[in-house]
Structures are given as C-alpha cells and as structure tokens.
Write an enzyme that holds these catalytic residues in place. Sequence first.
Site, mmCIF file in Angstrom:
data_model
loop_
_atom_site.group_PDB
_atom_site.id
_atom_site.type_symbol
_atom_site.label_atom_id
_atom_site.label_comp_id
_atom_site.label_asym_id
_atom_site.label_seq_id
_atom_site.Cartn_x
_atom_site.Cartn_y
_atom_site.Cartn_z
ATOM 1 N N SER A 129 0.805 -1.223 0.000
ATOM 2 C CA SER A 129 0.000 0.000 0.000
ATOM 3 C C SER A 129 0.837 1.271 0.000
ATOM 4 O O SER A 129 0.331 2.345 -0.313
ATOM 5 C CB SER A 129 -0.959 0.019 1.200
ATOM 6 O OG SER A 129 -0.249 0.146 2.416
ATOM 7 N N LYS A 166 0.805 4.695 7.042
ATOM 8 C CA LYS A 166 0.082 5.563 6.116
ATOM 9 C C LYS A 166 0.605 6.994 6.238
ATOM 10 O O LYS A 166 1.234 7.366 7.223
ATOM 11 C CB LYS A 166 -1.424 5.574 6.420
ATOM 12 C CG LYS A 166 -2.108 4.217 6.364
ATOM 13 C CD LYS A 166 -2.168 3.642 4.963
ATOM 14 C CE LYS A 166 -2.849 2.283 4.952
ATOM 15 N NZ LYS A 166 -2.802 1.657 3.603
#
Length: 212
Positions: A129, A166
Amino acid sequence: MVEKQFNEIFSKNLVHFLKINQMTQAELAERLGVSTATTSNWCKGLKSPRMDKVDKMCKIFGCLRSDLMEDKGFLRGKKQSKGFLVNVLGRVAAGIPIEAITDIVDQEEISEDLAKTGEFFGLRIQGNSMEPDIHNGDTVIVKKQDDAETNEIVIALINGNDGVCKRLKKYAESIALVSINPDYEPMYFNQEEIDNTPVRIIGKVVELRRKL
C-alpha cells in the site's frame, strides 16, 4: 569455554551495558524480577543468568545475545559503535505496549543523536500500500509519539487491528490515512470516529531501511 571464564566475560559485558544505560544493579533486578543479590553475583562474575533472563536483558538494553555472552572487547579500548540497537517488530497491535511485544523479527542500529530524541522501534512492512516509496519487507524506524504533522508518515492503530503505515492528512474536523499506492482508497475519520473506532497514532516514521 569453562564456566568461570564465561561468567567473567558476561559480568564485564553486563557492567558495560549498565553503565552506558545509566542503570543500577537494583533497577535491573527490579525489571527482571530477581533479587539485587542475584544481579550483584552476575556483575561480580560469580554466577551467570538463565537464557530467559539474558533475553529479557537484551530487550532492556537493546542489544543482541552475543553482546552479553561473547567477548566483544568493550573494556580493552576497542573502538565502539556509537549506535543504539532497536527491536524490529513483525506487527504491533492495540492494547499491547510496544516493549511487551514478543514478535521481534530483527534489530536495527540507529545513531546516538537520533536515540537522544526519544523512544524508537522498528516495524517490518507488510503489503504494497505504500509503494513505490516503501516496499513489502522493508523496515521503518519509528519514533514513538501519539500525534504527528500533516503529510508525515505514521504508524496508526485502527479498531484494534495491527498497525498500519500511512501518510497522515489533517483537516479541520477530520483526518485521513492515505496510502501512497493509488490502488488504495484513503481512509477518512471524523472526530467521533477517531474517538469511537478508535483511531490512534503510535509513532512517526523517521527512517527507511531496505535490505538489498
């Protein structure tokens, strides 16, 4: 190696790590759940600890077994590394203090200057990701903190799941946790969702380590 020789090597290494960590024998004894007489005997070279105690000391000092059990020449004037070892975790999960996690997959060295700025741990990245910047299998060095600035890369816990890596985006009434890989949609949370989900930042990524 005879027992007496091993005890002497262990005692020298233990005294060395107590000194550089500014820790007393009594403080170590309390953290290990042993008597001060026991740690005193270790430091005098009269006895040596069981392996489970050695492993606990490695976590406390951020060192390897060999650093305590082998003759590293710490006291013979050899040039010492100014780095500090931090544990690399395979995962982090809600409700478990970082120092209590046993899923340690590796260790990484950080500089003395960086180590002075706070508490750190490493995390092995899983998934794609954050590609192309951070790859599956990379290690990130994380400074423990419960907040960060917008656009900084953080490790966050969402609803008690394992920590995710993230990019943090802050807005007036909400935040977003954004993947670098465009195949993944950003995760948006308003203040109520942050409180109730819950969403909790546990650290900021400060370095990337990639083994080629």
